[in-house]
Design an enzyme around this catalytic site. Structure first.
Site, PDB file in Angstrom:
ATOM      1  N   ASP A 138       0.832  -1.205   0.000  1.00  0.00           N
ATOM      2  CA  ASP A 138       0.000   0.000   0.000  1.00  0.00           C
ATOM      3  C   ASP A 138       0.872   1.263   0.000  1.00  0.00           C
ATOM      4  OD1 ASP A 138      -2.789   0.965   0.370  1.00  0.00           O
ATOM      5  OD2 ASP A 138      -2.008   1.804   2.232  1.00  0.00           O
ATOM      6  N   GLU A 146      14.281 -15.792   0.384  1.00  0.00           N
ATOM      7  CA  GLU A 146      14.562 -16.907   1.310  1.00  0.00           C
ATOM      8  C   GLU A 146      13.464 -17.967   1.220  1.00  0.00           C
ATOM      9  OE1 GLU A 146      14.930 -15.474   5.322  1.00  0.00           O
ATOM     10  OE2 GLU A 146      16.213 -13.813   4.679  1.00  0.00           O
TER      11      GLU A 146
HETATM   12  C1  BGC Z   1      -5.530   2.175  -0.465  1.00  0.00           C
HETATM   13  C2  BGC Z   1      -6.698   2.970   0.019  1.00  0.00           C
HETATM   14  C3  BGC Z   1      -6.376   3.479   1.398  1.00  0.00           C
HETATM   15  C4  BGC Z   1      -5.055   4.240   1.409  1.00  0.00           C
HETATM   16  C5  BGC Z   1      -4.549   4.447   2.777  1.00  0.00           C
HETATM   17  C6  BGC Z   1      -4.489   3.260  -0.572  1.00  0.00           C
HETATM   18  O1  BGC Z   1      -3.870   3.567  -1.584  1.00  0.00           O
HETATM   19  O2  BGC Z   1      -5.731   1.533  -1.685  1.00  0.00           O
HETATM   20  O3  BGC Z   1      -7.877   2.247  -0.003  1.00  0.00           O
HETATM   21  O4  BGC Z   1      -7.376   4.327   1.827  1.00  0.00           O
HETATM   22  O5  BGC Z   1      -4.053   3.550   0.715  1.00  0.00           O
HETATM   23  O6  BGC Z   1      -4.102   3.245   3.298  1.00  0.00           O
END
Ligand code: BGC
Length: 592
Positions: A235, A287
């Site tokens: 993310d 790993e």
């Molecule tokens: C996720 C979102 C989220 C954000 C914060 C992003 O890019 O896809 O859904 O709200 O990150 O974590």
């Protein structure tokens, strides 16, 4: 089957198609399952609710995995199901190594993994390393520890500006609206330091200059790798490291250059030190053997910079958001495809393609407008111009058939195989995306693309769950679009997805090559050759003449309304407006 050995029909061989080709990308022979994989995104809270609380759960995913296996996908990627107060639908994690009771237990996760493995599908999970929940024990400890302590050092705490520290430390804005800083009250009751949160105030950013943060995430990676996952979608992978000194920045936290992309000089994005983190993670994955992968959610601008995330010793894949944002503009599509393939080929990485996810208006809705969808990316309301659902669905089919003909990997978002539209009529009181509250409703947020799925038309809540109402209301059309209805019809959107995914695999298009077929690249059409398959999209208002004597492999139009697989295109046969076809081609390059 190699692309070179695809059968030519005798008729096609007898009449080679001539025309200039512009080669862009050679066939891919580098090992790695992900290089051509189709990965299906499961958004757990909206997938299937087995325990009847109105929110999807892991047991619901396990129960429906056989339906996903019918799609011939390689892997599922699960959005977060970890312990979380759910202030940002699980992207606010309070325990990275446990399942939120809302979704089940670690035992349910193991059962889901076992079922996926039995069905021949891999599982990828979401890793949220930029920030956690303010309820995470490490942040709670930071709140009670003094300024300058090791506990505070795991986050980005600063003194405020102004005589009394009453101004935020800099002018950065949150991605969800408002300031990116929140002031705390110190344990002695005095107004205190500020902490940075690029997203909601309940999502404090980690300080990736702290060794303790690195150690914690290495532990998290190993925890899930030990449980058998095939990798991680990372993310906001572009945001972990911030520029030294946190300099002022004029744009939103997500920048202000174009299409929601960060300005290229944004101090909170794309910092060089990021790459050492991913190199270290890649060593950890290695790993566990060669098959575990990292995929970057990296919003970077311009596109060639994305290649920095997928150099041979870094991540394996990165999402291609420029492709998602290109819409059906054939010039932009061509530019993005060419630039993606050439930039990524330079580092021997595969491209990925995507049209929908849990953060954007679904493509069946975006394409239901003549022109741009209003407030693309920020949800659509009842007072906005309304999309034409049928137009959107048929163009979405054309866009998906075009995308699945491209070489590289592809990401699908749950429900796109059903041609689902966004939910538009959502009462304000039910909206849950923090963007809505943080902008006082000015931005509706992403709830519209997160509506619970319809599985069985005749059941309560279209089969999503039998108990409480779904956490977001399903639009009226969902019962009509339910999976069981579509499974019973050979002309449904679902049947088209099954047919195209099956042929994509059989022809090995994900491993294939790409050359633009210039004669059919116009202001309103785009055509490329992948091996022996010609992929042709017409976005013009007029029909386009199909090259005669070619065998039709797939069409985005249902068979009874258009062509059927195995038909031969005759002289003058038209390709309608908003349609895509795959044709079997033997081609001679007149340019030599
Ligand atoms: C996720 C979102 C989220 C954000 C914060 C992003 O890019 O896809 O859904 O709200 O990150 O974590």
């Amino acid at each position: 089957m190699s692309v070179d050995s695809v059968l030519f029909s005798p008729a096609a061989l007898a009449s080679p198609l001539t025309g200039p080709l512009t080669p862009v990308h050679p066939a891919d022979h580098i090992p790695g399952w992900w290089r051509s994989a189709v990965i299906y995104q499961v958004y757990p809270r909206s997938f299937r609710d087995l325990n009847g609380d109105g929110i999807g759960d892991l047991a619901g995913i396990t129960a429906e995995l056989p339906r996903l296996a019918e799609l011939d996908i390689d892997a599922v990627w699960l959005s977060p199901f970890y312990r979380s107060p759910q202030r940002d639908a699980g992207y606010d994690v309070s325990d990275y190594c446990d399942v939120d009771p809302l979704f089940g237990s670690l035992g349910d996760f193991d059962a889901m993994m076992a079922e996926a493995t039995r069905l021949g599908m891999r599982v990828i999970v979401d890793l949220v390393p930029n920030h956690c929940s303010d309820q995470h024990p490490a942040f709670q400890a930071a709140l009670t520890a003094p300024a300058g302590s090791p506990e505070r050092d795991m986050f980005i705490f600063r003194d405020g500006r102004g005589a009394f520290g009453e101004e935020p430390p800099n002018n950065w804005q949150s991605h969800f609206g408002g300031s990116a800083w929140t002031r705390i009250t110190e344990p002695d009751g005095a107004p205190g330091q500020w902490y940075l949160h690029l997203f909601d105030s309940s999502q404090p950013d980690f300080n990736w200059d702290s060794r303790a943060v690195h150690d914690e995430f290495e532990r998290v990676l190993r925890f899930w790798l030990d449980r058998g996952v095939s990798g991680f979608r990372v993310d906001v992978a572009h945001a972990l490291v911030k520029a030294p000194g946190l300099p002022e920045w004029g744009g939103r936290a997500d920048g202000s250059s174009s299409d929601g992309f960060p300005g290229r000089d944004a101090p909170m994005f794309g910092q060089p030190a990021l790459h050492d983190i991913y190199r270290q993670w890649r060593r950890i994955l290695a790993e566990y053997g060669p098959d575990r992968i990292l995929c970057a959610e990296a919003n970077v601008d311009p596109l060639p910079r994305l290649a920095d995330w997928v150099r041979p010793d870094e991540m394996h894949q990165a999402f291609n958001f420029p492709y998602l944002h290109a819409g059906l503009d054939v010039h932009r599509m061509r530019h993005v495809i060419t630039e993606s393939l050439t930039s990524l080929d330079a580092v021997a990485a595969p491209s990925t393609w995507v049209l929908s996810n849990h953060d954007v208006v679904r493509h069946a809705t975006r394409f239901g407008y003549h022109g741009h969808a209003p407030r693309d990316g920020d949800g659509i309301g009842t007072w906005d111009p309304q999309p034409d659902e049928d137009l959107g669905r048929s163009r979405a089919a054309a866009a998906s058939l075009f995308m699945l003909g491209l070489p590289g990997g592809a990401y699908l978002y749950q429900g796109e195989e059903l041609g689902l539209p966004d939910g538009i009529d959502i009462p304000d009181t039910q909206r849950q995306d923090p963007t809505f509250a943080r902008t006082g409703g000015a931005r509706l947020g992403r709830d519209g693309c997160r509506i619970p799925l319809p599985w069985r038309a005749g059941e309560p809540n279209a089969g999503f769950g039998h108990g409480q109402d779904p956490w977001l209301p399903q639009p009226e059309s969902f019962a009509r679009l339910a999976r069981d209805v579509q499974a019973a019809s050979s002309s449904s959107h679902l049947s088209l997805y099954k047919r195209m995914l099956e042929l994509r695999r059989r022809l090995d298009l994900g491993r294939g090559s790409l050359s633009w077929y210039e004669d059919l690249c116009t202001d309103t059409s785009l055509a490329f050759l992948n091996g022996s398959t010609l992929v042709l999209l017409n976005v013009g208002s007029e029909p386009l003449e199909l090259p005669a004597g070619r065998m039709l492999l797939r069409s985005s139009t249902p068979p009874e309304a258009g062509y059927d697989a195995g038909d031969m295109a005759g002289a003058g046969d038209p390709l309608g407006s908003g349609e895509t076809v795959w044709l079997e081609i033997y081609i001679e390059d007149t340019e030599g």
